[in-house]
Enzyme design. Structure first.
Site, short mmCIF file in Angstrom:
data_model
loop_
_atom_site.label_atom_id
_atom_site.label_comp_id
_atom_site.label_asym_id
_atom_site.label_seq_id
_atom_site.Cartn_x
_atom_site.Cartn_y
_atom_site.Cartn_z
N GLU A 144 -11.13 -6.36 7.04
CA GLU A 144 -10.47 -7.61 6.67
C GLU A 144 -9.25 -7.85 7.55
OE1 GLU A 144 -9.09 -7.05 2.69
OE2 GLU A 144 -11.10 -6.72 1.90
N CYS A 183 -2.05 -9.83 9.36
CA CYS A 183 -2.15 -8.47 8.81
C CYS A 183 -3.50 -7.90 9.25
CB CYS A 183 -2.05 -8.55 7.29
SG CYS A 183 -2.27 -6.96 6.48
N CYS A 237 -10.24 4.08 3.70
CA CYS A 237 -9.01 4.85 3.84
C CYS A 237 -9.16 6.17 3.10
CB CYS A 237 -7.83 4.06 3.26
SG CYS A 237 -6.23 4.87 3.53
N CYS A 269 -4.36 6.33 -2.46
CA CYS A 269 -3.30 5.78 -3.32
C CYS A 269 -3.95 5.14 -4.54
CB CYS A 269 -2.46 4.77 -2.55
SG CYS A 269 -1.70 5.48 -1.09
N CYS A 276 -4.72 1.22 -4.94
CA CYS A 276 -5.17 0.49 -3.76
C CYS A 276 -6.69 0.40 -3.69
CB CYS A 276 -4.62 1.18 -2.51
SG CYS A 276 -5.18 0.43 -0.97
N GLU A 285 -5.16 3.89 7.19
CA GLU A 285 -3.86 4.48 7.47
C GLU A 285 -3.67 4.50 8.99
OE1 GLU A 285 -0.97 5.38 6.24
OE2 GLU A 285 -0.52 6.12 8.25
N LEU A 292 6.59 4.20 0.05
CA LEU A 292 7.22 5.28 -0.70
C LEU A 292 6.68 5.35 -2.13
CD1 LEU A 292 9.41 7.37 -0.02
CD2 LEU A 292 11.10 5.81 -1.01
N CYS A 300 -4.99 -5.52 -0.72
CA CYS A 300 -5.49 -4.72 0.37
C CYS A 300 -6.88 -4.15 0.11
CB CYS A 300 -4.47 -3.61 0.52
SG CYS A 300 -4.59 -2.65 1.95
#
Ligand code: SAH
Length: 362
Positions: free
Chosen positions: A108, A121, A128, A132, A135, A178, A233, A351
């Site tokens: 994307e 973006c 990935c 996380c 996500c 990533e 973070l 995302c």
């Protein structure tokens, strides 16, 4: 919202196209090819101008090339690394493209519009591996790295989509994947985007967002250009961060912040810390206090991101008051903070969400 998904997105690829995408060739390779087919060297410049600056869709539109050369190009190369298989336009004119690669994998990219600003973006991997918990990109794991040209061509696809008087002004590497786990290809793509001979976007207009891989952050600090760094973070202590960002188990906040400090020392560029607010998980006033203590004395900016809903996940964003309170606590403690504006709220803007939905239909 408008949504057009072509049927080919949902069908298995029958035969992969063996032609290389033209922009996967180095300048030297393209020059060698031109020589080998008996063409003059000056054609290189013409072809590259068409491919990088102009807003065309096929070799056929390269009107100052002889028809025979256009035909040779078409026989030998693919015009683009992608087939566009989805296009969503939100009411705020944020546009999201779903692109199919030659091996049928999907990525994307997004363009967000603000007055005088067009931010693209881009993705760096298919899926990935970071995992996380909030996500959509990581839900199916990682399939493969994108090549350098697959990374930078996303910017060109958007460039060609914009109107003649619009330009890509900023690039954020915040799509699927990533980036620092695909470091060499990322850097080759950023070199293309930021060098004058190619796309020519200033390094200061390019931001790489990372889950925080310390060794790679140190390497990135020494790449010689003024790219921006954003670190995801999401928590002010190791216990909570490891729950939200599982790779933190092998990293730890100390090592991460040391690498971030090193980046600041080497580049003098302020780091953004992204903090996705998850209701009842990391959004309490005590978390804000702890975060302020953690970042005190650092040249940092906190970007608070109320979680974008992902239909497969139960987590949600906190409400307005909680978000505002969190931001105020940081600011009162001297840590500059902003709440990221939601863009493309009425499309699958989280995302990896669009790819995930499409994969589930295959
Ligand atoms: N892997 C990199 C870059 C891709 S994610 C990184 O972790 O930074 C880009 C940003 O979007 C990260 O800060 C990520 O945490 C955030 N993000 C991912 N899913 C999200 C969601 N559902 N809602 C809000 N932000 C999200």
């Amino acid at each position: 919202m408008s949504d057009s998904i072509s049927q080919s997105a949902l069908l298995p690829q029958l035969s992969a196209d063996m032609r290389r995408p033209l922009l996967a060739l180095t300048e030297q390779e393209l020059l060698d090819w031109l020589t080998s087919v008996g063409e003059k060297k000056f054609r290189l410049k013409q072809i590259r101008k068409w491919m990088i600056e102009r807003r065309i869709k096929s070799f056929d539109q390269m009107t100052d090339l002889p028809a025979a050369l256009r035909q040779k190009l078409t026989t030998e190369f693919r015009f683009s690394s992608f087939e566009q298989v989805g296009h969503q336009i939100a009411s705020d004119r944020t546009e999201k493209l779903l692109l199919k690669l030659n091996d049928s994998e999907l990525v994307e990219c997004v363009v967000m519009r603000e007055p005088g600003r067009h931010t693209v973006c881009i993705s760096t991997q298919v899926g990935c591996a970071m995992g996380c918990v909030f996500c959509a990109s990581g839900l199916l794991g990682v399939k493969r790295d994108l090549t350098a040209s697959e990374i930078f061509e996303q910017v060109l696809v958007i460039h060609r989509l914009l109107a003649d008087d619009e330009r890509v002004t900023n690039v954020v590497v915040m799509g699927i994947g990533e980036p620092l786990a695909n470091y060499d290809n990322l850097m080759a793509a950023l070199e293309f985007l930021s060098s004058e001979e190619n796309f020519g976007l200033g390094a200061r207009r390019i931001t790489v967002s990372t889950v925080g891989l310390p060794k790679k952050i140190r390497e990135f600090a020494r790449n010689g250009k003024q790219f921006n760094l954003a670190i995801s973070l999401h928590a002010p202590n190791d216990e909570l961060r490891t729950k939200i960002v599982p790779v933190n188990r092998n990293i730890g906040l100390n090592e991460l912040l040391d690498a971030a400090d090193d980046f600041f020392e080497v580049t003098g560029r302020r780091i953004s810390y992204e903090y996705v607010l998850l209701s009842g998980v990391n959004d309490q006033p005590a978390h804000a206090e702890e975060l302020a203590t953690l970042l005190r004395g650092r040249n940092a900016h906190v970007n608070l991101i109320p979680m974008n809903g992902v239909s497969e996940l139960v987590m949600t964003a906190p409400g307005e008051p909680m978000t505002r309170r969190f931001c105020e606590i940081l600011e009162q403690r001297g840590i500059p903070a902003t709440v990221r504006k939601r863009k493309g709220a009425d499309i699958d803007a989280a995302c990896g969400q669009l790819r995930l939905n499409r994969e589930q239909q295959r």
